[in-house]
Design a protein around this motif. Structure first.
Motif, PDB file in Angstrom:
ATOM      1  N   ALA A   1       0.826  -1.210   0.000  1.00 59.23           N
ATOM      2  CA  ALA A   1       0.000   0.000   0.000  1.00 59.23           C
ATOM      3  C   ALA A   1       0.861   1.263   0.000  1.00 59.23           C
ATOM      4  CB  ALA A   1      -0.934  -0.006   1.203  1.00 59.23           C
ATOM      5  N   LEU A   2       1.981   1.218   0.742  1.00 55.90           N
ATOM      6  CA  LEU A   2       2.795   2.432   0.866  1.00 55.90           C
ATOM      7  C   LEU A   2       3.317   2.935  -0.481  1.00 55.90           C
ATOM      8  CD1 LEU A   2       4.771   1.838   4.161  1.00 55.90           C
ATOM      9  CD2 LEU A   2       3.252   3.746   3.648  1.00 55.90           C
ATOM     10  N   PRO A   3       4.015   2.085  -1.256  1.00 58.78           N
ATOM     11  CA  PRO A   3       4.509   2.572  -2.557  1.00 58.78           C
ATOM     12  C   PRO A   3       3.374   2.978  -3.487  1.00 58.78           C
ATOM     13  CG  PRO A   3       5.512   0.468  -1.992  1.00 58.78           C
ATOM     14  CD  PRO A   3       4.439   0.715  -0.996  1.00 58.78           C
ATOM     15  N   THR A   4       2.269   2.210  -3.433  1.00 61.88           N
ATOM     16  CA  THR A   4       1.139   2.548  -4.296  1.00 61.88           C
ATOM     17  C   THR A   4       0.604   3.929  -3.955  1.00 61.88           C
ATOM     18  OG1 THR A   4       0.623   0.205  -4.193  1.00 61.88           O
ATOM     19  CG2 THR A   4      -0.993   1.633  -5.262  1.00 61.88           C
ATOM     20  N   GLY A   5       0.448   4.165  -2.644  1.00 62.19           N
ATOM     21  CA  GLY A   5      -0.042   5.461  -2.208  1.00 62.19           C
ATOM     22  C   GLY A   5       0.896   6.585  -2.618  1.00 62.19           C
ATOM     23  N   LEU A   6       2.211   6.328  -2.431  1.00 64.61           N
ATOM     24  CA  LEU A   6       3.185   7.350  -2.795  1.00 64.61           C
ATOM     25  C   LEU A   6       3.129   7.652  -4.284  1.00 64.61           C
ATOM     26  CD1 LEU A   6       6.206   6.276  -0.597  1.00 64.61           C
ATOM     27  CD2 LEU A   6       5.017   8.459  -0.507  1.00 64.61           C
ATOM     28  N   ARG A   7       2.907   6.599  -5.089  1.00 64.09           N
ATOM     29  CA  ARG A   7       2.868   6.800  -6.537  1.00 64.09           C
ATOM     30  C   ARG A   7       1.654   7.645  -6.921  1.00 64.09           C
ATOM     31  NH1 ARG A   7       4.367   1.552  -8.268  1.00 64.09           N
ATOM     32  NH2 ARG A   7       6.263   2.171  -7.185  1.00 64.09           N
ATOM     33  N   LEU A   8       0.521   7.379  -6.235  1.00 65.61           N
ATOM     34  CA  LEU A   8      -0.676   8.179  -6.510  1.00 65.61           C
ATOM     35  C   LEU A   8      -0.424   9.627  -6.151  1.00 65.61           C
ATOM     36  CD1 LEU A   8      -3.592   5.878  -5.328  1.00 65.61           C
ATOM     37  CD2 LEU A   8      -2.946   6.489  -7.658  1.00 65.61           C
TER      38      LEU A   8
END
Lengths: 529, 326
Positions: free
Chosen positions: A238-245
Motif C-alpha cells: 500500500a505504501l509505494p502505491t499510495g506514494l505513486r498516486l
C-alpha cells in the motif's frame, strides 16, 4: 543435457525453499487472533515508514544534488553509500550509547530519548538516506544539462528551472527510491527491536509483533504471526502505491545519456555531504570505537583492550562470529552461482521456464525478513519425509540447524547477484561471444575466456553484497536460529540485553570492519573498466 | 548592432577563445563556422550567458550583458536558443514546451502565440503530443517554435541540424532561414557544416583554434579565402606553383601587386578547364558524378581536382584563382 539438469535442480530448490514457504504463508491466511489492538502496530509501522521516507528524502535529496552537480573528492563520492552499508542496528547501538535517558553520553546536555518512534525514524532515516541520495544523483546525472540550459535561455531563473524542469524530470526515480525506503522501514526489525520495545510506553510495530507472537507461543502463535505478516505485506504494497498516486507522475522516455560536462568545484557544498556523513556514520562509529576501548563507559580518558580480548576469547561469541562468517561466505557463493546462471539464461536464452525461475528467485527480496523466516518455520519446523518408489526415504530435518539459516540467507538475497549479473550480461555485447565462436572457441571455452572475465566485477560485487548482508543478518536469524546456532547478529542483541555496552561495542566494531572490507571488494574494478 | 563581442577570451585550462572580436548587425543571419573544438560553441554559449568570459565584453542589442563586473544571467537576456540535441522538455506536452517561456514571462495570450508558432513550423495539430512520441525532426521543429515564439532579440542556433538526416536537414535549413527573415530576427548560427553556413547566412566567420580567420559573405569566403585553412574548410582547394612578374601572376592570369618571384595560386575544381591550351597535365582518373565529371589531375608533383565535362584535353587552364596566403 547438463544444462537441463542444472536448471531442473535450481527449479526444485526454488520451489522447495521459496515457493513452498511463501505458499504456506498465503494458505495460512486468516484473521484468527488479529484484534483491534494490532491497529496500534499498524499505525506505528505506517508512521515509521513515512517518517523514515521523509527524513531520508530531506537528507538524501541535497546530498544527491551536490553529488550530481558538484565535483566532489573521489573518496567522498565513494563514501556516500556508507550509512546504508553499515547495518542500522550498529548505529542504533551507538545512538543508545549517546542518547539513552539513563546514562547517554549526549543526554547530559541534550534531553533526548532514543527509545521512541522519533529515535527509530532518525536512525532508519539516516541509514536509508543514501538510497535517496544515490537515486537523485543518478537521475540528475541522466538529465541532459541542455534541458536546463534551454530553460534558462528561455527566461527561467535558476529556482524556476529547478522546480519546472530538474525536479519533475528526477521525480520518477525519486519516487521509486522513496517507496523503497518506506517499504524497507516497514520491514525493519532490528531497530524497532532495540528501540521500540524498550520505549515507555513500548512502540510496537508489525515485525516486532510477529516476533513476539512466535516468542510467546512458538506453535500456537503461528496463526496470529501469519495474520500479522499478511497485514505487513499489505502495508508494504500500500505504501509505494499510495506514494505513486501522490506523485501522480506519468513515466516518459528519459533523455539520452548526458554528455559529461566539467562540474564546478564543490566548495562549501561539500560540507553538506561531510556533515551528513559525520552524523550518519562518523559519530556512531567513533562512539562505538571509543566505547569498545574505554575502561569505564562514558569516560574516554583511558584506553584498554580488555573488552576486545574478553569478547573475542569468549567461546559463544567466537563461535557466533565464525558461524556467521562461514554461513555468509557459503550463502554468497551459492547465491552468486544460482544468480549468475539464471541471469545469463534470462538474457541469452529466455523462456517461460527461465522467467518463472527468475520470478521465484527475486520474490523473497521483496518480502520482509521476519515474514520470510515465518514461512521457513511453517515449512521446515517438522521433519519432511519423502518416500520415493516405496524404497528410498529422504528426510529433510532443517529445524534449528545452521543449514536453515544458510538457506534463508541465500533465498533472501538471491535477487542481488541475479539483478547485478543480469545488468552486466546485458552490457556484454553478444557479438563478443559470437566473435569468439567464429574464432574457433567452443561454447564452454567462450564462456570461460570471454564471458566470465567480463562478468567478474558483477560476480564479485554480488558476492560481497550477499556476504555483507548475510554476515550482519538479524531479522531472520533471530527466528530461525536454534539453541546451538547462534550467529553474530543474535549474539550482539544478547550482549546488548545481558552484557555491558563495551562488549556490544566490540561486536559492533567487528561488523563495521567486515562491512568496510566487503565494501573494498565491491569497489574493485577490472583493469579494462 | 545585434551582437557585439570585443576582446572576448575564455579558457578551460587551455585557451578556447583568444581575444575574439565580432559584430553581427541587427536582422543579419550570421554563422560561426569551424571544426569541432575551434571555440565556436563556446562563443555562442558566452552570448547566451551559459558561460562567463574571462576577459572582454559582450553586447546584445547594444546592452552590455557580459563584461568587467557585469554578468546578466541567461534568463534576463531575452534570447532564443536551439540546441543540437533538441532540448525539448520530455515531461511537457508540445504546446507546454512552446508556451512555457511565454507563460513565465507573463505574456498575455501565451497559448495562442505558442499555437501560432507551432503552425509556422508545420506542427499544427501536435499540441497535445508528448515529445517522446515525435521524430527527431519534429522535436527540433518544436524547439524552433519555442525559440521563435518569445520574439527573441537574437536567435542562437547551436548545430541545430547536425542530428538530422540529410534530406530533412536541407528542408529545415531553408525553413529556418525563411522564418528568421520574415520575423526580421538577428540569427547567430554555429555549425561545422560549410554548406549550411554558406547557404543560410548573410555573412560567415571561419574559426580555428579560438581565432576568427576570416569574416565575409559566403561568395567572398569561397572565391577569395584569405588563408589555406579557410580555403580548405569551405571547399576543395587546388594549389599550384606560379610566378609573379610585374604584378601579374601566371598561370592564372591574376593581377596581384607584389614583389616578383615564385608564389602559389589557389583555385576551386570548377574554376579550371582541361583543354588544348594552358599548363600541361596528366589526367589520372575521371569519376562520373552526375551533373559533372571529377577529374583527378597531376601537374608535376601536385594532385589537383577539376570538375567539368567528361571530354578533356591535355592542358589545364585556370580561370578564377587567387594568390594563396599562409
Amino acid at each position: 543435457m547438463t544444462r537441463g539438469l542444472v536448471f531442473g535442480a535450481i527449479g526444485v530448490l526454488l520451489v522447495v525453499f521459496v515457493a513452498v514457504p511463501l505458499a504456506l504463508l498465503a494458505m495460512g491466511a486468516s484473521t484468527a487472533g488479529l484484534t483491534l489492538a494490532e491497529a496500534e502496530a499498524v499505525g506505528n509501522t505506517v508512521l515509521l515508514a513515512l517518517g523514515t521516507a521523509g527524513l531520508a528524502s530531506a537528507a538524501g535529496i541535497p546530498v544527491g544534488w551536490v553529488a550530481a552537480r558538484r565535483r566532489l573528492p573521489k573518496a567522498l563520492e565513494a563514501a556516500i553509500v556508507l550509512p546504508y552499508a553499515v547495518p542500522p542496528y550498529v548505529t542504533t547501538i551507538a545512538w543508545i550509547l549517546l542518547a539513552n535517558p539513563t546514562n547517554g553520553i549526549l543526554t547530559r546536555w541534550l534531553p533526548v530519548d532514543v527509545y521512541s518512534l522519533v529515535g527509530m525514524v532518525v536512525v532508519l532515516g539516516l541509514h536509508l538516506s543514501p538510497v535517496v541520495a544515490m537515486a537523485v544523483r543518478d537521475a540528475l546525472g541522466r538529465i541532459d544539462p541542455v534541458l536546463e540550459e534551454a530553460a534558462r535561455v528561455a527566461g527561467g531563473g535558476p529556482w524556476r528551472v529547478l522546480g519546472s524542469v530538474t525536479l519533475p524530470l528526477a521525480l520518477p526515480a525519486l519516487g521509486t527510491a522513496v517507496s523503497f525506503v518506506a517499504s524497507a522501514a516497514a520491514a525493519s526489525f532490528g531497530v524497532p527491536y532495540l528501540l521500540g520495545a524498550s520505549a515507555s510506553p513500548p512502540v510496537p510495530v508489525l515485525t516486532l509483533r510477529i516476533y513476539r507472537a512466535l516468542e510467546l507461543a512458538p506453535v500456537e502463535g503461528r496463526p496470529l504471526a501469519v495474520g500479522l505478516s499478511l497485514v505487513l505485506l499489505a502495508v508494504g504494497v500500500a505504501l509505494p502505491t499510495g506514494l505513486r498516486l501522490l506523485q501522480g507522475q506519468r513515466a516518459y522516455a528519459s533523455a539520452r545519456l548526458a554528455r559529461p560536462r566539467p562540474l564546478p568545484p564543490a566548495g562549501a557544498s561539500a560540507w553538506v555531504v561531510y556533515g551528513w556523513l559525520a552524523l550518519a556514520v562518523g559519530l556512531p562509529v567513533v562512539t562505538i570505537a571509543l566505547t569498545s576501548v574505554a575502561p569505564v563507559f562514558g569516560q574516554f580518558d583511558a584506553f584498554t583492550t580488555d573488552h576486545w580480548t574478553a569478547v573475542l576469547s569468549e567461546p559463544r561469541t567466537r563461535g557466533a562470529v565464525l558461524r556467521s562468517a562461514v554461513l555468509a561466505a557459503g550463502a554468497a557463493t551459492v547465491a552468486v552461482a544460482i544468480g549468475a546462471l539464471l541471469a545469463h539464461a534470462a538474457e541469452r536464452t529466455p523462456s517461460r521456464f527461465v522467467a518463472a525461475l527468475v520470478g521465484l528467485a527475486r520474490a523473497p527480496w521483496a518480502v520482509p525478513g521476519t515474514v520470510l523466516a515465518l514461512g521457513m518455520i511453517l515449512a521446515f519446523s517438522q521433519e519432511i519425509r519423502l518416500i520415493v518408489a516405496e524404497r528410498a526415504t529422504f528426510v529433510l530435518a532443517l529445524a534449528d540447524t545452521a543449514w536453515l539459516l544458510g538457506i534463508a540467507y541465500v533465498a533472501k538475497s538471491l535477487a542481488l547477484p541475479l539483478d547485478g549479473v543480469r545488468a552486466a550480461v546485458r552490457m556484454v555485447d553478444k557479438t563478443t561471444e559470437e566473435a569468439a565462436r567464429i574464432a574457433g572457441a567452443s561454447w564452454l571455452r567462450t564462456q570461460w575466456s570471454v564471458v566470465l572475465p567480463l562478468l567478474t566485477p558483477a560476480l564479485l560485487a554480488g558476492w560481497s553484497l550477499v556476504f555483507a548482508s548475510s554476515f550482519c543478518e538479524v531479522s531472520m536469524s533471530i527466528l530461525l536460529r536454534g539453541p546451538s546456532t547462534e550467529v553474530l547478529g543474535t549474539r550482539l542483541f544478547e550482549l546488548l540485553s545481558y552484557g555491558t555496552p563495551q562488549q556490544a561495542a566490540v561486536i559492533a566494531m567487528v561488523v563495521v570492519v567486515m562491512v568496510l572490507a566487503a565494501g573494498r571488494a565491491l569497489a574493485w574494478r577490472a583493469r579494462w573498466a | 548592432m545585434g551582437v557585439r563581442l570585443a576582446g572576448v577570451s575564455k579558457s578551460w585550462g587551455k585557451p578556447v577563445l583568444r581575444s575574439m572580436d565580432l559584430e553581427v548587425a541587427t536582422g543579419e543571419l550570421f554563422a560561426l563556422l569551424g571544426p569541432s573544438g575551434c571555440g565556436k560553441t563556446t562563443a555562442l554559449r558566452l552570448v547566451a550567458g551559459l558561460e562567463t568570459p574571462d576577459a572582454g565584453s559582450i553586447h546584445v542589442d547594444d546592452q552590455l550583458v557580459a563584461g568587467p563586473g557585469v554578468a546578466v544571467p541567461p534568463e534576463a537576456r531575452q534570447l532564443g536558443m536551439v540546441f543540437q540535441s533538441y532540448a525539448v522538455w520530455p515531461h511537457m506536452s508540445v504546446l507546454d514546451n512552446v508556451a512555457w517561456p511565454l507563460r513565465i514571462k507573463k505574456v498575455p495570450d501565451a497559448d495562442a502565440r505558442a499555437r501560432d508558432a507551432l503552425g509556422r513550423v508545420h506542427l499544427g495539430g501536435f499540441e497535445e503530443r508528448w515529445p517522446g512520441t515525435l521524430s527527431g525532426g519534429q522535436q527540433q521543429r518544436v524547439a524552433i517554435a519555442r525559440a521563435l515564439a518569445s520574439r527573441p532579440r537574437v536567435l542562437l542556433l547551436d548545430e541545430p541540424l547536425s542530428n538530422l538526416d540529410a534530406g530533412l536537414r536541407e528542408e529545415l535549413r531553408d525553413q529556418i532561414a525563411v522564418l528568421a527573415r520574415e520575423a526580421g530576427l538577428t540569427v547567430l548560427l554555429v555549425t561545422h557544416d560549410q554548406e549550411e553556413a554558406l547557404s543560410m547566412c548573410d555573412r560567415v566567420a571561419v574559426m580555428n583554434e579560438g581565432v576568427i580567420q576570416q569574416v565575409g559573405a559566403p561568395r567572398e569566403l569561397y572565391t577569395r579565402p584569405r588563408t589555406r585553412f579557410v580555403a580548405r574548410f569551405v571547399g576543395n582547394l587546388n594549389a599550384l606553383p606560379a610566378e609573379r612578374r610585374n604584378g601579374r601572376v601566371e598561370p592564372g592570369g591574376l593581377d596581384a601587386p607584389g614583389p616578383d618571384g615564385p608564389v602559389e595560386i589557389g583555385f576551386r575544381p570548377e574554376s579550371a578547364r582541361l583543354g588544348e591550351v594552358g599548363v600541361p597535365c596528366v589526367v589520372e582518373r575521371s569519376v562520373y558524378r552526375g551533373s559533372f565529371t571529377r577529374h583527378h589531375v597531376r601537374v608535376g608533383d601536385r594532385a589537383l581536382l577539376v570538375d567539368g565535362p567528361s571530354q578533356v584535353g591535355p592542358c589545364l587552364q585556370v580561370q578564377d584563382a587567387w594568390v594563396l596566403g599562409d
